[in-house]
Design an enzyme around this catalytic site. Sequence first.
Site, mmCIF file in Angstrom:
data_model
loop_
_atom_site.group_PDB
_atom_site.id
_atom_site.type_symbol
_atom_site.label_atom_id
_atom_site.label_comp_id
_atom_site.label_asym_id
_atom_site.label_seq_id
_atom_site.Cartn_x
_atom_site.Cartn_y
_atom_site.Cartn_z
ATOM 1 N N CYS A 283 -26.517 -11.849 -20.875
ATOM 2 C CA CYS A 283 -26.350 -13.048 -20.069
ATOM 3 C C CYS A 283 -27.020 -13.397 -19.137
ATOM 4 C CB CYS A 283 -24.951 -13.189 -20.015
ATOM 5 S SG CYS A 283 -24.508 -12.820 -18.247
ATOM 6 N N CYS B 72 -28.142 -8.523 -16.295
ATOM 7 C CA CYS B 72 -27.495 -8.446 -17.493
ATOM 8 C C CYS B 72 -28.210 -8.899 -18.463
ATOM 9 C CB CYS B 72 -25.757 -9.471 -17.629
ATOM 10 S SG CYS B 72 -25.964 -9.109 -19.712
ATOM 11 N N GLY C 147 0.920 -0.954 -0.301
ATOM 12 C CA GLY C 147 -0.295 0.261 0.282
ATOM 13 C C GLY C 147 1.058 0.997 -0.440
ATOM 14 N N CYS D 68 -19.835 -11.958 -19.071
ATOM 15 C CA CYS D 68 -20.438 -12.194 -19.865
ATOM 16 C C CYS D 68 -20.527 -13.432 -21.990
ATOM 17 C CB CYS D 68 -21.075 -10.460 -20.430
ATOM 18 S SG CYS D 68 -22.519 -10.322 -21.150
ATOM 19 N N CYS E 53 -23.306 -7.059 -18.856
ATOM 20 C CA CYS E 53 -22.417 -6.681 -17.708
ATOM 21 C C CYS E 53 -21.215 -5.604 -18.906
ATOM 22 C CB CYS E 53 -21.823 -7.923 -18.093
ATOM 23 S SG CYS E 53 -22.972 -9.395 -17.414
#
Lengths: 293, 202, 368
Positions: free
Chosen positions: A243, A240, A31, A271, A265
């Site tokens: 899909c 979606c 980080g 997808c 998506c």
Amino acid sequence: MNAPTYNFAYLDEQTKRMIRRAILKAIAIPGYQVPFASREMPMPYGWGTGGVQVTAAILGVTDVLKVIDQGSDDTTNAISIRKFFEKTAGVAVTTSTLDATVIQTRHRIPEAPLHEKQVLVYQVPIPEPLRFLEPRETETRRMHALGEYGLMHVKLYEDIARFGHIATAYAYPVKVNARYVMDPSPTPKFDNPKMDNCPALQLFGAGREKRIYAIPPYTSVVSLDFEDHPFTRYKHDACCALCGAGESYLDEIVTDNAGSRMFVCSDTDFCETRQAEGHRGSESAPYAENRHA
Amino acid sequence: MTTIAEMPAGFADKVLSAQSTFRSVMDAMARPGSVQRIEAASGVPSPMMRGSAAIALTLFDQDTPVWLDAAMAATPNVAKWIKFHTSAPVIAGSSVCSFALIADARALPDFEEFSFGTGEYPDRSTTIILQVGSLTEGPAYELRGPGIDGVAILRASIDLPDLLDRLSLNAKLFPRGIDLVLVADDAVVAIPRTTRLTAKEG
Amino acid sequence: MYVAVKGGERAIENAHRLLAHERRGDRAVPEVSLSQISEQLSLGVDRVMTEGSLYDRELAALAIKQARGDMIEAIFLLRAFRATLPRFGASEPVDTSQMRVRRRISSTFKDMPGGQILGSTFDYTHRLLDPVLTEESMPEQPVLAEAQPAVMPRVTDILGRDGLIESSPAEDAEQPVGDLTRDALSFPAERDLRLQNLARADEGFLLSLGYSSQRGYGRNHPFAGEIRLGEVEVEFMAEDVGFAVPLGAITLTECQMVNQFKGTDTEAPSFTRGYGLAFGQSERKVMSMALVDRALRARELGEDVVAPSQDEEFVLSHSDNVQATGFVEHLKLPHYVDFQSELGLLRKLRKEFHDANSAPDAMKEAAE
């Protein structure tokens, strides 16, 4: 005239060494933003030069590279970067999240879970999570050194006072390994939980701002929040249209001038994989037909 | 005196050997305790090991002052080889070195003799490359921390009796601290400053 | 039925083809050559070399041609090429007091050793569009005079002999000169790195900052001590042979500003300096650079930092036009994932606002 000749993966070896050393320190200090002498790349600053330099420094001949922008392999900048590495490193490329060993991304984390054999490389515009609260590098560096993050909590709390919610929808700050507050790059906060305890190594490259940082595998990544205002993910309340997925991050597509809209998506590989498995949404054509369209 | 012709070679293929060595070291650093192998071949000046030679060729250059322990500096071979192949300055003072090459763990100076970096720049710290007897045989250690899914077990023969004390002191300095890279022949294990080591019971 | 948008790859290829076509323009018009650019758009070439940090007229001309005259794009092309070049070392410092001077003016002395040399300048031209240039034309040959063999001392050296201006810091072998292309810039940044940053900085940005200092935002009372243009030798210390080897001559413009004086309890008051240096003939650039260099010395000279031109982090972080244009223009890239996330949040906040305001209590309160 000096005809340009370029090294494997474009960068010269001296530059790669410098970036590689920065990557090792970044992994050792999760980080923390390691300064590095970012080079001018053949694409503009702000278009992924940090991610490109990190990818170029780690990429080898046996790697399989996937590049996404907004979750999609087919956005112009993703194509442009993928082509760059095909040309300069002769590396194999894929759109499959599962098959890739190195995934360079802008603004999304793939929906499919990542695995131990993978490195996810993020393109980062502004690596400093405190930058919009305190523009001075000398100040923010001191805050990180002391672990003094009160300013960030004040900002988030002011949001709650004004809006009733933390009004950060993307680039939502996280704390890594209980020490450094880190900018996850402008991914939607929906993706934040995927960074926590992830089996893959996550590397972040900010070219213009000359910083590299990292999250090692299996490392704690916590989205900042308050006990009475816990972090929540956000996605459109829809499935979606292609899909039928109900748990993926969705793009909103405006379909006519009357304001009709549908949702698909954002992760195109996710997808298409679902469609290939036979999943269907409200607007999907039979799969084979869609493929050839 | 060694001539250039007698000096052990560097990498045959600089670009790809450096890349594969770096990935081994990166994987080692990202997954502390895991044993990574160095595949790239190069000449090796005694008493360096294959792994430390490859790491030197991969990461050292004019921007990285290098410190050698007495065993590494016993003959001029190592210093000459490093200067010739990497252009890295070999320096006498350990406190400002980017890398320290240690052949004799028992004579490893206190960590305070090296650089811990600063609170503002904890990355400006020494990475110690420590050659050890084995990274597969010997006492078992339990490792915990970033990069490790729960706990990792490392069996290693490290001739450094106060290793655990040193590492626990190092941990208290975070984010400052020393990062360790252990090398045994072609095997590499990293113990970055975030890793907590304990002796495994039984 | 909905089909996702595809075909980005072909779009890119076709866009590049169209770009090449438009760069060429009308094919009936003769193509511009690199030597034409280098010879006839020479000040543009100078700017691209300066901000591109690479002294190569031919490559700079190529960059300008390829960039269709977009100077920042040309600077970017040159920088990207420069970043791939191997580095053999640094040259010896160039000595501008040994410059073969083609132009030299001082606003602080009417005359001085070596004299004022007006040289080629737009300064006293009347800015009237010249119809002669609409067609091919051949100007008169320039007037020639004997070159003066005498070395021209710098005006600041003349002032320095009497201690009237602060001395330039002496070279310190223990303190290597920084290089921001090799190490990330960190703050506070010392003058070596600041000057390097300013030398690469966007001319327009420095012009505005320098101008703002003249208008009172961090005023530092500048006089143009000297501006000189000419050729200097570049030498490289070759370790093998043990002496400095000449590499050739380059054209430089140098500006030495003489600024408001300063003294302390222990030091007699003296003028202070601002410095500018650029490749080729780049007078606006070096003058602006010198103003901003002086402004950025506020910390060192114990002045209050009150104006943008004195603010080191602000100036150095935003002076590079390749970085700036990249980040501004990256807004063209798709951001719809973030936008969707923001849109979702905004809709939620608006809904809560409307719900709260249309609640019975709220209506009742509104009625009261």
